[in-house]
Design a protein around this motif. Structure first.
Motif, PDB file in Angstrom:
ATOM      1  N   LEU A  14       1.013  -1.104   0.065  1.00  0.00           N
ATOM      2  CA  LEU A  14      -0.520   0.357  -0.244  1.00  0.00           C
ATOM      3  C   LEU A  14       1.134   0.941  -0.059  1.00  0.00           C
ATOM      4  O   LEU A  14       0.378   1.923  -1.176  1.00  0.00           O
ATOM      5  N   LYS A  15       1.921   1.467   0.551  1.00  0.00           N
ATOM      6  CA  LYS A  15       2.986   2.402   0.756  1.00  0.00           C
ATOM      7  C   LYS A  15       3.422   2.769  -0.263  1.00  0.00           C
ATOM      8  O   LYS A  15       3.419   3.918  -1.067  1.00  0.00           O
ATOM      9  N   ASN A  16       3.707   1.335  -1.169  1.00  0.00           N
ATOM     10  CA  ASN A  16       4.184   1.401  -2.255  1.00  0.00           C
ATOM     11  C   ASN A  16       3.676   1.909  -3.895  1.00  0.00           C
ATOM     12  O   ASN A  16       3.940   2.802  -4.175  1.00  0.00           O
ATOM     13  N   PHE A  17       1.951   1.418  -3.379  1.00  0.00           N
ATOM     14  CA  PHE A  17       0.681   1.898  -4.347  1.00  0.00           C
ATOM     15  C   PHE A  17       0.980   3.569  -3.943  1.00  0.00           C
ATOM     16  O   PHE A  17       0.546   4.297  -4.250  1.00  0.00           O
ATOM     17  N   LEU A  18       0.685   4.434  -2.847  1.00  0.00           N
ATOM     18  CA  LEU A  18       0.224   5.289  -2.399  1.00  0.00           C
ATOM     19  C   LEU A  18       1.547   6.111  -2.933  1.00  0.00           C
ATOM     20  O   LEU A  18       1.414   7.545  -3.267  1.00  0.00           O
ATOM     21  N   ASP A  19       2.850   5.601  -2.844  1.00  0.00           N
ATOM     22  CA  ASP A  19       4.192   6.280  -3.580  1.00  0.00           C
ATOM     23  C   ASP A  19       4.088   6.734  -4.894  1.00  0.00           C
ATOM     24  O   ASP A  19       4.419   7.475  -5.349  1.00  0.00           O
ATOM     25  N   VAL A  20       3.228   5.678  -5.002  1.00  0.00           N
ATOM     26  CA  VAL A  20       3.147   5.447  -6.873  1.00  0.00           C
ATOM     27  C   VAL A  20       2.286   6.473  -7.508  1.00  0.00           C
ATOM     28  O   VAL A  20       2.701   7.596  -8.523  1.00  0.00           O
ATOM     29  N   LEU A  21       1.520   6.881  -5.911  1.00  0.00           N
ATOM     30  CA  LEU A  21       0.689   7.337  -6.745  1.00  0.00           C
ATOM     31  C   LEU A  21       0.244   9.515  -6.781  1.00  0.00           C
ATOM     32  O   LEU A  21      -0.236   9.497  -7.286  1.00  0.00           O
ATOM     33  N   ASP A  22       0.943   9.219  -5.152  1.00  0.00           N
ATOM     34  CA  ASP A  22       1.880  10.287  -4.643  1.00  0.00           C
ATOM     35  C   ASP A  22       2.036  11.414  -6.310  1.00  0.00           C
ATOM     36  O   ASP A  22       2.008  12.182  -6.924  1.00  0.00           O
ATOM     37  N   GLY A  23       2.956  10.235  -7.332  1.00  0.00           N
ATOM     38  CA  GLY A  23       3.688   9.982  -8.206  1.00  0.00           C
ATOM     39  C   GLY A  23       2.898  10.819  -8.953  1.00  0.00           C
ATOM     40  O   GLY A  23       3.117  11.899 -10.232  1.00  0.00           O
ATOM     41  N   LYS A  24       1.829   9.873  -8.779  1.00  0.00           N
ATOM     42  CA  LYS A  24       1.198  10.285 -10.545  1.00  0.00           C
ATOM     43  C   LYS A  24      -0.189  10.990 -10.156  1.00  0.00           C
ATOM     44  O   LYS A  24      -0.228  11.549 -11.505  1.00  0.00           O
ATOM     45  N   ILE A  25      -0.281  11.243  -9.115  1.00  0.00           N
ATOM     46  CA  ILE A  25      -1.282  12.961  -8.522  1.00  0.00           C
ATOM     47  C   ILE A  25      -0.259  13.913  -9.599  1.00  0.00           C
ATOM     48  O   ILE A  25      -0.888  14.832 -10.061  1.00  0.00           O
ATOM     49  N   ASP A  26       1.420  13.689  -9.054  1.00  0.00           N
ATOM     50  CA  ASP A  26       1.822  14.715  -8.785  1.00  0.00           C
ATOM     51  C   ASP A  26       1.833  15.526  -9.684  1.00  0.00           C
ATOM     52  O   ASP A  26       2.460  16.252 -10.955  1.00  0.00           O
ATOM     53  N   GLU A  27       1.901  14.756 -11.488  1.00  0.00           N
ATOM     54  CA  GLU A  27       2.312  14.126 -12.736  1.00  0.00           C
ATOM     55  C   GLU A  27       0.383  14.480 -13.390  1.00  0.00           C
ATOM     56  O   GLU A  27       1.084  15.803 -14.004  1.00  0.00           O
ATOM     57  N   LEU A  28      -0.431  14.675 -12.605  1.00  0.00           N
ATOM     58  CA  LEU A  28      -1.372  14.971 -13.642  1.00  0.00           C
ATOM     59  C   LEU A  28      -1.496  16.375 -13.100  1.00  0.00           C
ATOM     60  O   LEU A  28      -2.324  17.356 -13.390  1.00  0.00           O
ATOM     61  N   HIS A  29      -0.844  16.948 -11.901  1.00  0.00           N
ATOM     62  CA  HIS A  29      -1.528  18.150 -11.085  1.00  0.00           C
ATOM     63  C   HIS A  29      -0.331  18.835 -12.742  1.00  0.00           C
ATOM     64  O   HIS A  29      -0.473  20.035 -12.553  1.00  0.00           O
ATOM     65  N   ASP A  30       0.673  18.647 -12.656  1.00  0.00           N
ATOM     66  CA  ASP A  30       1.615  19.680 -13.460  1.00  0.00           C
ATOM     67  C   ASP A  30       0.524  19.378 -15.115  1.00  0.00           C
ATOM     68  O   ASP A  30       0.792  19.980 -15.431  1.00  0.00           O
ATOM     69  N   PHE A  31      -0.034  18.031 -15.273  1.00  0.00           N
ATOM     70  CA  PHE A  31      -0.865  18.165 -16.283  1.00  0.00           C
ATOM     71  C   PHE A  31      -1.753  19.187 -16.048  1.00  0.00           C
ATOM     72  O   PHE A  31      -1.571  20.453 -17.483  1.00  0.00           O
ATOM     73  N   ARG A  32      -2.421  19.228 -15.409  1.00  0.00           N
ATOM     74  CA  ARG A  32      -3.863  20.082 -15.257  1.00  0.00           C
ATOM     75  C   ARG A  32      -2.784  21.277 -15.372  1.00  0.00           C
ATOM     76  O   ARG A  32      -3.101  22.295 -15.707  1.00  0.00           O
ATOM     77  N   GLN A  33      -1.711  21.545 -14.494  1.00  0.00           N
ATOM     78  CA  GLN A  33      -1.687  23.316 -14.438  1.00  0.00           C
ATOM     79  C   GLN A  33      -1.566  23.140 -15.949  1.00  0.00           C
ATOM     80  O   GLN A  33      -1.014  24.027 -17.015  1.00  0.00           O
ATOM     81  N   GLY A  34      -0.461  22.375 -17.048  1.00  0.00           N
ATOM     82  CA  GLY A  34      -0.234  22.916 -18.063  1.00  0.00           C
ATOM     83  C   GLY A  34      -1.197  23.201 -18.880  1.00  0.00           C
ATOM     84  O   GLY A  34      -1.070  23.349 -19.258  1.00  0.00           O
ATOM     85  N   LEU A  35      -1.989  22.217 -18.555  1.00  0.00           N
ATOM     86  CA  LEU A  35      -3.487  21.980 -19.325  1.00  0.00           C
ATOM     87  C   LEU A  35      -3.386  24.009 -19.129  1.00  0.00           C
ATOM     88  O   LEU A  35      -4.660  24.294 -19.864  1.00  0.00           O
ATOM     89  N   SER A  36      -4.125  24.157 -18.030  1.00  0.00           N
ATOM     90  CA  SER A  36      -4.144  25.469 -17.700  1.00  0.00           C
ATOM     91  C   SER A  36      -3.597  26.583 -18.013  1.00  0.00           C
ATOM     92  O   SER A  36      -4.593  27.989 -18.446  1.00  0.00           O
ATOM     93  N   LYS A  37      -2.290  26.598 -18.019  1.00  0.00           N
ATOM     94  CA  LYS A  37      -1.486  27.777 -18.764  1.00  0.00           C
ATOM     95  C   LYS A  37      -1.994  27.730 -20.781  1.00  0.00           C
ATOM     96  O   LYS A  37      -2.080  28.580 -20.982  1.00  0.00           O
ATOM     97  N   LEU A  38      -2.200  25.747 -20.880  1.00  0.00           N
ATOM     98  CA  LEU A  38      -2.490  26.359 -23.242  1.00  0.00           C
ATOM     99  C   LEU A  38      -3.632  26.226 -22.906  1.00  0.00           C
ATOM    100  O   LEU A  38      -4.096  27.577 -23.851  1.00  0.00           O
ATOM    101  N   GLY A  39      -4.770  26.546 -22.077  1.00  0.00           N
ATOM    102  CA  GLY A  39      -6.211  27.313 -21.880  1.00  0.00           C
ATOM    103  C   GLY A  39      -5.860  28.708 -21.685  1.00  0.00           C
ATOM    104  O   GLY A  39      -6.991  29.456 -22.765  1.00  0.00           O
ATOM    105  N   ILE A  40      -5.380  29.141 -21.028  1.00  0.00           N
ATOM    106  CA  ILE A  40      -5.261  30.703 -21.001  1.00  0.00           C
ATOM    107  C   ILE A  40      -4.790  31.173 -22.123  1.00  0.00           C
ATOM    108  O   ILE A  40      -4.664  32.294 -22.841  1.00  0.00           O
ATOM    109  N   ASP A  41      -3.383  30.109 -22.601  1.00  0.00           N
ATOM    110  CA  ASP A  41      -2.565  30.882 -24.060  1.00  0.00           C
ATOM    111  C   ASP A  41      -3.836  31.112 -25.122  1.00  0.00           C
ATOM    112  O   ASP A  41      -4.129  32.101 -25.634  1.00  0.00           O
ATOM    113  N   ASN A  42      -4.487  30.043 -25.136  1.00  0.00           N
ATOM    114  CA  ASN A  42      -6.219  30.029 -25.881  1.00  0.00           C
ATOM    115  C   ASN A  42      -6.823  31.235 -25.957  1.00  0.00           C
ATOM    116  O   ASN A  42      -7.049  31.576 -26.520  1.00  0.00           O
TER     117      ASN A  42
END
Length: 361
Positions: free
Chosen positions: A333-361
């Motif tokens: 579970l810990k390993n899974f949470l660690d992976v999940l946290d990494g994925k969440i960070d990636e999604l957060h970064d991805f969301r922020q990139g999407l947000s920036k792209l929306g603003i730019d557009n």
């Protein structure tokens, strides 16, 4: 010499027994015992001297030798005691009698003897007065004749008085012959008494020798009695020791008796306990049956306990396995949470990139 002359001259006229005392010469008040026990006390009469004496002898010791005179008085000082004073012996004698009756008899005899002594004294005085009168008369007659012969100095006068003088001298010679005969008889009597006294002294000497031999015999008996007394004392000491041992044995027996009573009491208690045990023994079969049923129940319980222990061990194993699985699950579970946290960070970064792209557009 014994105070009692030969029996031909002096005889006992009354005899009794009493304790003899003499007055203390220093105090003149206290009585001093003259005999250790009751002794014989006797009245003696001397026919030749016409006198009376009280004589008492204790063994070889003369304790009373009192000549009774008319001036003496016997006094009863108590129911059993009497006394009289003897001026010649310069003492006072006392007698203690076993009974009042014996004292009364002794006092009556004393008064009787005193009266007899008084009569004897009066008779002797009369004889002395009579003899003195005779001597005075003869003395008066002799000087008269002598004066007559001396006054008449002539031969004729002398011749006239020769006849009466010869008669007087003849009478005087007759008197002298009678006196000489009496003196000769008195000499014979005194010689007889002297011979009697010599015989008495010889008997006394023999008695003294016998008493000396008796003393030696008594000394030997005393020595034997002393030895026997020592032996008896040693026996008495042995008996006293035996009595002490017996007393100790009695004490031990008393202790043993008390211990025996205690043991009997304990035995009674034990018998009561035994009776209780017997009563309890009667219910032992029931108790044994109950014990068997309890044993069976115990065996069943033990069996159940073993099954439960087996189940507990199984459960413990399962718990350990579940703990191990939980540990593994936690790790995964810990390993899974660690992976999940990494994925969440990636999604957060991805969301922020999407947000920036929306603003730019």
């Amino acid at each position: 010499i014994s105070p009692v002359p030969p029996y031909s001259r002096e005889q006992p006229i009354f005899t009794t027994r009493a304790h003899v005392f003499q007055i203390d010469p220093s105090t003149k008040k206290n009585w001093v015992p003259a005999s250790k026990q009751a002794v014989t006390v006797s009245y003696f009469y001397d026919s030749t001297r016409n006198s009376y004496r009280i004589i008492s002898v204790d063994g070889a010791k003369v304790i009373i030798n009192s000549t009774i005179t008319p001036n003496m008085t016997f006094t009863k000082t108590s129911q059993k005691f009497g006394q009289w004073a003897d001026s010649r012996a310069n003492t006072v004698f006392g007698l203690g009698f076993p009974s009042e009756q014996q004292l009364t008899k002794f006092a009556e005899k004393f008064q009787e003897v005193k009266e007899a002594a008084k009569l004897a004294r009066d008779r002797s005085q009369e004889k002395i007065e009579t003899s003195s009168n005779h001597s005075q008369e003869s003395g008066r007659e002799t000087p008269s004749s002598t004066r007559a012969s001396s006054v008449n100095g002539t031969d004729d006068e002398k011749a006239s008085h020769v006849g009466p003088a010869e008669a007087h001298l003849k009478s005087e010679n007759d008197k002298l012959k009678i006196a000489l005969a009496q003196s000769s008889s008195n000499v014979k009597k005194w010689e007889t008494e002297l011979q009697t006294l010599r015989e008495s002294n010889a008997r006394l000497t023999t008695a003294l020798q016998e008493s000396a031999a008796s003393i030696e015999h008594w000394k030997k008996q005393f020595s034997a009695c002393k030895d026997e007394n020592d032996q008896l004392r040693s026996k008495i000491e042995e008996l006293e020791e035996q009595c002490n041992e017996i007393n100790k044995e009695k004490e031990r027996n008393a202790q043993l008796s008390r211990r025996l009573q205690e043991l009997e009491t304990e035995l009674q208690d034990k018998e009561l306990e035994l009776e209780e045990l017997r009563k309890q023994g009667e219910i032992i079969p029931q108790l044994m049956s109950e014990c068997e049923s309890v044993s069976q129940q115990l065996q069943a319980a033990e069996k159940k306990n073993k099954d439960l222990e087996e189940k507990v061990r199984t459960l413990r194993t399962e718990v350990e396995e579940s703990k191990h699985r939980q540990t593994n699950l936690k790790t995964e579970l810990k390993n899974f949470l660690d992976v999940l946290d990494g994925k969440i960070d990636e999604l957060h970064d991805f969301r922020q990139g999407l947000s920036k792209l929306g603003i730019d557009n």
